[in-house]
Design an enzyme around this catalytic site. Structure first.
Site, PDB file in Angstrom:
ATOM      1  N   LYS A  78     -72.837  -2.055 -60.413  1.00  0.00           N
ATOM      2  CA  LYS A  78     -71.997  -1.201 -59.576  1.00  0.00           C
ATOM      3  C   LYS A  78     -72.710   0.124 -59.306  1.00  0.00           C
ATOM      4  CE  LYS A  78     -67.196   0.528 -59.397  1.00  0.00           C
ATOM      5  NZ  LYS A  78     -65.925   0.653 -60.147  1.00  0.00           N
ATOM      6  N   SER A 153     -61.855  -0.771 -57.749  1.00  0.00           N
ATOM      7  CA  SER A 153     -62.982  -0.274 -56.984  1.00  0.00           C
ATOM      8  C   SER A 153     -64.278  -1.070 -57.131  1.00  0.00           C
ATOM      9  CB  SER A 153     -63.249   1.175 -57.381  1.00  0.00           C
ATOM     10  OG  SER A 153     -63.661   1.226 -58.743  1.00  0.00           O
ATOM     11  N   SER A 177     -60.082  -1.288 -62.094  1.00  0.00           N
ATOM     12  CA  SER A 177     -61.163  -1.463 -61.117  1.00  0.00           C
ATOM     13  C   SER A 177     -62.074  -2.650 -61.368  1.00  0.00           C
ATOM     14  CB  SER A 177     -62.006  -0.196 -61.034  1.00  0.00           C
ATOM     15  OG  SER A 177     -61.327   0.775 -60.272  1.00  0.00           O
TER      16      SER A 177
END
Lengths: 483, 483, 97
Positions: A78, A153, A177
């Site tokens: 990420k 996210s 997330s």
């Protein structure tokens, strides 16, 4: 739907020589080429040649018998996790050109375990969002339905798994997330116990809530990755002084070894299709002999606002450093310091981020601090104590999200609707306990995820239950697209 | 006019070895700009602070030395304000509210007023440990400089903020108090008060009938006295003329010797305090306290009392105590059997004087000979083998040049042929001899001086020289009387 | 609502972000509504005797003796034009006409 090799199977195949790491790397690069234009899972991709060179090294190591736990496995990271060899933008214009001069501890551990970092995945800016639409680099789309969001996210980390653009990925989970995207893409994600995984190098959003965690196409893969990244890090004062967990060789959970409970408050607000898939799975577990109890967690009703207040307050503080000084912006003219700061922040941040910073400052400001920030930390204690009490008795089960993956644009117009997507996931972050999200089934061709929460450091229990559920659903190694 | 003075003293723990939350050097002065920096003290996204044990021990030792109430757990708090030298735009500090807990929750210090020789008690409101910001330079003037030029070498250096109650009675006492506090910290081994910019003082001062004025940026102990004298004079004049002293912040202009209203308006700030989520509270364990107590055991007051008990005059005793290496050498030399009176004079007056005369720092341990050397010298005086004056005049200067040298090597040769020196002088100084014999007694002093000079650096007791001269001169009188 | 907007404006100042007047209007609307929703936590703990929880495990943090050195040159992440000849960071300070 199609089935792809899990990371665990890959390593097996590399080891017994039935698959060549280089050949596999080419296949993944091809998948990326095929899907990426539509999905936008990555912000930065490693050059194919660089991936292949590393795959060749992995092949050599297998040949010499010197392979490490993740040798030749392609991992996506990420983009809020610092890498010294690739930009780390947190999906923000503010950090567009920022290449950290250091690696996050988890990245060091990945590389030391032989993993190949394929790229940095797209996400909501600074992890503030639940759909992966708030990215300065465009929204991520759900490979299962390109009109829909993959959740956020960590949407990019989930999406690349779902189309075969990586073998494993790292996400971060502040309030869901990792688990929302896992649920929306039929993948597996674990939000570890707070302090199990080092946050050193994770660009902070809500420090007291978040953890980096593994995402994968199978429970065993997620366990394997967590084993590699977990354990004490002297660079993170909040990391627990424990050894890396042993998770990758566990047996499925047998009925009688633990019971499950479903807090009423964590399922009653779910959309009909979600509730149906969820109860269906609970029914299957019961028929296998597992005890599934009804429970109540009334404290959960205030968990969502308490979570948001704490996260936003911490975010307002964390994001103060982006002032155009050490992270310069070319589109802001030099001028008076205060104006320059305000302009740099106006241009560097997206709307959602700005709004959250303002709200966080609000919650901490004099006259409001007691009824917002301090009150939220008190609610947090109530929630934590209630969750710990219940988790001592049973594994807490609920849907991972109250709704099916929404269409792009559907939720972000109303902030309160957007926040409501996190209603089941924030509980684990407030309480610090581990939570696993994994596929429960499908509804109208869309993935539905289930969430299990355990007591502090109960990752082993979650993994074992996950293995059991995976056997029941058969949803291991699934990916979007035609096989 | 009577004034109320309270001080805020910021002292760097320059001897802590590392910065407060990272391993960069606490003594940053030797580095070119931005070469003593790392991700932590630059506040790069994802870098995390880990408190240094040494810095915390020193801060606790200071708290012990100031008779403080120490909390069970120490909490670090974030204090937010935007400034170019603050890389995160928040400072990690300690605060007594919003869940915070500084190293000292209140205590007192007793300092020696060396004008009245009274011990004076001043309340300590609190002491907190915090990060120093970086340093900002301007091109020319702060008001017109296009850029703030920032060097982060200082960023993160441990800084102790000591806040006194408004108990201080005069500018002179304010200065003595600051000197005493610095000396206390020097004894602890926390700081070297002579380093450039290692401490700064802000003073709150009010006269009867007026508001409190804060005078910022006082950089030396001499200036503490000067700034307060000036400010009290200014405020007194306003009150006497029937005016009102407004509450304000002023700036000490050391070059011009005046306090001035802040030219550059610092924006009104609200600090949005909350406990740093990256730093769990630190328990003040028994071990930590024991170590702090041990470190704090050497206080100026205790040592002064020890020295006084040895019968040393208070002025000399204070001179010894005010230079920690002098005190160390003195006490050790006494322990080794040297006479306290001789040693006190040697250490507290004459050797220290030699160093001062050479512009050398008497608080620098490397400038001092080992205690053994001092004991040897004291014994030579006590046994009458050498006079104190010959040690003072002939040995101490050479030791000051080279403190490590053996006593043997600097001990002067003794004059064995004193009679021939006397004869030589009497023969040469015909006029002085004639003067003496004709009743001018003063001529004797001149002749003694001449004999001493004739010894050319060899040890000669001037009393002995005088005695021999007198004998010879008296014997010369008689035959002349005959003639 | 009027009061809410004043509070939001104050928070905007603290946040040091420039907004156009249209943006500010929109922000006020959105933020006030969220703030109103979030205020329910204050109600939830009113009158309750609960201590705040800042660190979820309430464990003490460790202290550091030494961690391997990791100094970094600024040039490794900052464009060279942001440094002056001596290696100091140039931060815009005063408007130069």
């Amino acid at each position: 739907m199609r089935k792809l090799k899990t990371a665990y199977e890959l390593v097996e195949a590399y080891r017994n020589g039935s698959l060549d790491p280089v050949e596999h790397a080419w296949r993944v690069i091809e998948e990326i080429g095929r899907w990426e234009g539509r999905v936008n899972a990555y912000i930065t991709l490693e050059a194919p040649e660089a991936i292949i060179i590393q795959a060749e090294e992995a092949r050599e190591r297998y040949r010499r018998g010197e392979h490490r736990p993740l040798e030749g496995v392609l991992v996506a990271v990420k983009d809020n996790i610092s890498t010294s060899f690739m930009p780390t933008t947190a999906a923000s214009r503010m950090l567009e050109k920022y290449i950290p001069p250091f690696n996050a501890t988890v990245v060091e551990r990945l590389v030391r375990a032989g993993a190949i970092v394929v790229g940095k995945t797209n996400m909501d800016e600074f992890a503030m969002g639940s759909t992966s639409e708030f990215s300065a680099f465009g929204p991520v789309r759900n490979p299962w339905d390109l009109e829909r969001v993959p959740g956020g996210s960590s949407g990019g980390s989930a999406a690349c798994l779902a189309y075969g653009g990586c073998d494993l990925s790292l996400g971060s989970d502040t309030g869901g997330s990792i688990r929302l995207p896992a649920a929306y893409t039929a993948t597996v994600g674990i939000k570890p116990t707070y302090g199990l995984v080092s946050r050193y190098g994770l660009i902070p959003y809500g420090n007291s809530l978040e953890q980096i965690g593994p995402m994968a196409r199978s429970v065993k893969d997620a366990a394997l990755l967590l084993e590699v990244i977990g354990g004490w890090d002297p660079r993170d004062s909040t990391s627990l002084r424990i050894d890396p967990p042993k998770l990758s060789n566990l047996e499925p959970l047998e009925p009688g070894e633990a019971s499950l409970c479903v807090p009423r408050e964590m399922v009653e607000g779910s959309e009909e299709p979600v509730a149906k898939v969820f109860w269906n799975l609970m029914g299957k577990l019961e028929s296998e002999g597992f005890e599934v109890l009804e429970a109540s967690l009334p404290e959960v009703s205030k968990a969502l606002p308490a979570y948001y207040i704490i996260a936003l307050a911490e975010a307002a503080s964390n994001l103060a450093r982006y002032d155009g000084g050490l992270y310069p912006r070319e589109d802001v003219e030099a001028g008076d310091y205060w104006r320059h700061v305000a302009e740099a922040r106006a241009r560097g941040f997206g709307w959602e981020v700005k709004k959250r910073i303002v709200l966080g400052s609000y919650a901490l400001s004099e006259g409001y601090r007691d009824e917002y920030y301090i009150a939220a930390t008190k609610v947090r204690r109530l929630v934590r104590d209630a969750v710990l009490r219940l988790a001592r008795k049973c594994i807490i089960a609920s849907p991972a999200a109250p709704i099916l993956p929404p269409r792009l644009g559907e939720r972000i117009t109303d902030p309160l609707l957007l926040y409501a997507m996190d209603v089941y996931t924030v509980v684990a972050n407030l309480a610090g306990v581990p939570a696993l999200a994994m596929p429960a089934g499908f509804s109208q061709g869309l993935p539905v995820g289930v969430q299990f929460m355990a007591y502090r450091l109960g990752e082993d229990l979650l993994v074992r239950l996950g293995l059991t559920v995976e056997e029941m659903t058969g949803l291991r190694g699934v990916a979007a697209g035609e096989g | 006019m009577k004034a109320k003075i309270g001080l805020e003293i910021h002292v760097q723990l320059s001897e802590a070895g590392s910065k407060l939350f990272c391993d960069c050097d606490s003594e940053y002065r030797k580095y070119p700009p931005n070469r003593n920096v790392c991700p932590v003290c630059l506040g790069l996204p994802g870098a995390l602070p880990v408190p240094s044990k040494r810095a915390l021990t020193l801060a606790l030792a200071a708290a012990k030395a100031f008779n403080c109430k120490i909390p069970e757990r120490i909490v670090f708090t974030r204090k937010h304000y935007f400034y170019p030298d603050l890389p995160k735009n928040y400072q990690i500090t300690q605060f007594e509210k919003v869940g915070g807990a500084p190293v000292c929750l209140g205590g007192y210090v007793e300092f020696l007023n060396t004008d009245t020789w009274e011990w004076v008690r001043v309340g300590i409101r609190r002491v907190n440990l915090e990060e120093d910001p970086g340093r900002t330079y301007y091109e020319g003037d702060i008001l017109t400089s296009r850029y703030a030029l920032v060097d982060f070498n200082r960023s993160g250096v441990p800084l102790l903020e000591i806040v006194t109650e408004p108990d201080v009675r005069s500018p002179r006492e304010a200065r003595l108090l600051v000197e005493y506090i610095l000396l206390t910290l020097e004894y602890i081994g926390a700081t070297n008060p002579r380093l450039e910019g290692v401490f700064r003082v802000d003073a709150n001062v009010s006269v009867e009938g007026g508001e409190r004025v804060e005078v910022k940026n006082i950089g030396s102990t001499l200036d503490v006295e000067k700034a307060l004298k000036y400010e009290i004079g200014r405020q007194t004049m306003i009150v006497e003329r029937g005016g009102k002293v407004e509450r304000e912040t002023r700036h000490w202009d050391a070059a011009r010797g005046v306090t001035k209203p802040l030219r550059y308006k610092e924006e009104e700030a609200e600090y949005l305090y909350f406990p740093d989520p990256d730093l769990p509270p630190v328990r003040v364990t028994e071990d930590l306290l024991a170590e702090a107590s041990k470190t704090a055991s050497r206080s100026p007051k205790a040592i002064f009392e020890t020295v006084r008990k040895l019968g040393v005059k208070r002025e000399i005793a204070w001179s010894i105590v005010s230079s920690p290496p002098a005190a160390d050498r003195f006490l050790e030399a006494v322990r080794l059997g040297g006479d306290p009176q001789v040693l006190a004079r040697m250490v507290g007056v004459d050797y220290k004087g030699e160093l001062r005369e050479r512009g050398l720092d008497p608080n620098d341990p490397s400038r001092w000979p080992p205690a053994k050397t001092l004991t040897e010298l004291a014994k030579l005086v006590s046994t009458g083998e050498y006079t104190y004056d010959s040690i003072k005049g002939l040995v101490l200067p050479r030791l000051a040049e080279n403190p490590g040298v053996e006593v043997k090597a600097v001990l002067p040769e003794k004059v064995s042929d004193i009679d021939s020196l006397v004869e030589e002088v009497l023969k040469r100084e015909v006029k002085a001899v004639r003067d003496y014999l004709s009743g001018k007694k003063k001529a004797l002093n001149y002749l003694v001086g001449a004999v001493m000079r004739a010894a050319r650096g060899r040890a000669l007791d001037p009393r002995e020289a005088r005695k021999r001269l007198m004998e010879r001169l008296e014997s010369m009188k008689e035959p002349q009387g005959e003639g | 609502m009027e009061d809410g907007c004043r509070a939001v404006r104050r928070a905007v100042e603290l946040a040091r972000i420039a907004f156009t007047s249209e943006e500010l209007e929109r922000l006020c609307k959105e933020a006030s509504r969220i703030a109103e929703y979030l205020a329910s936590v204050g109600e939830a703990v009113k009158g309750l005797d609960v201590e705040p929880l800042y660190h979820v495990w309430e464990e003490e943090g460790g202290l550091r003796d030494r961690i391997e050195d990791r100094r970094v040159p600024l040039e490794s992440f900052l464009p060279p034009e942001r440094l002056d000849g001596e290696g100091r960071v140039k931060v815009p300070w005063r408007e130069v006409k």
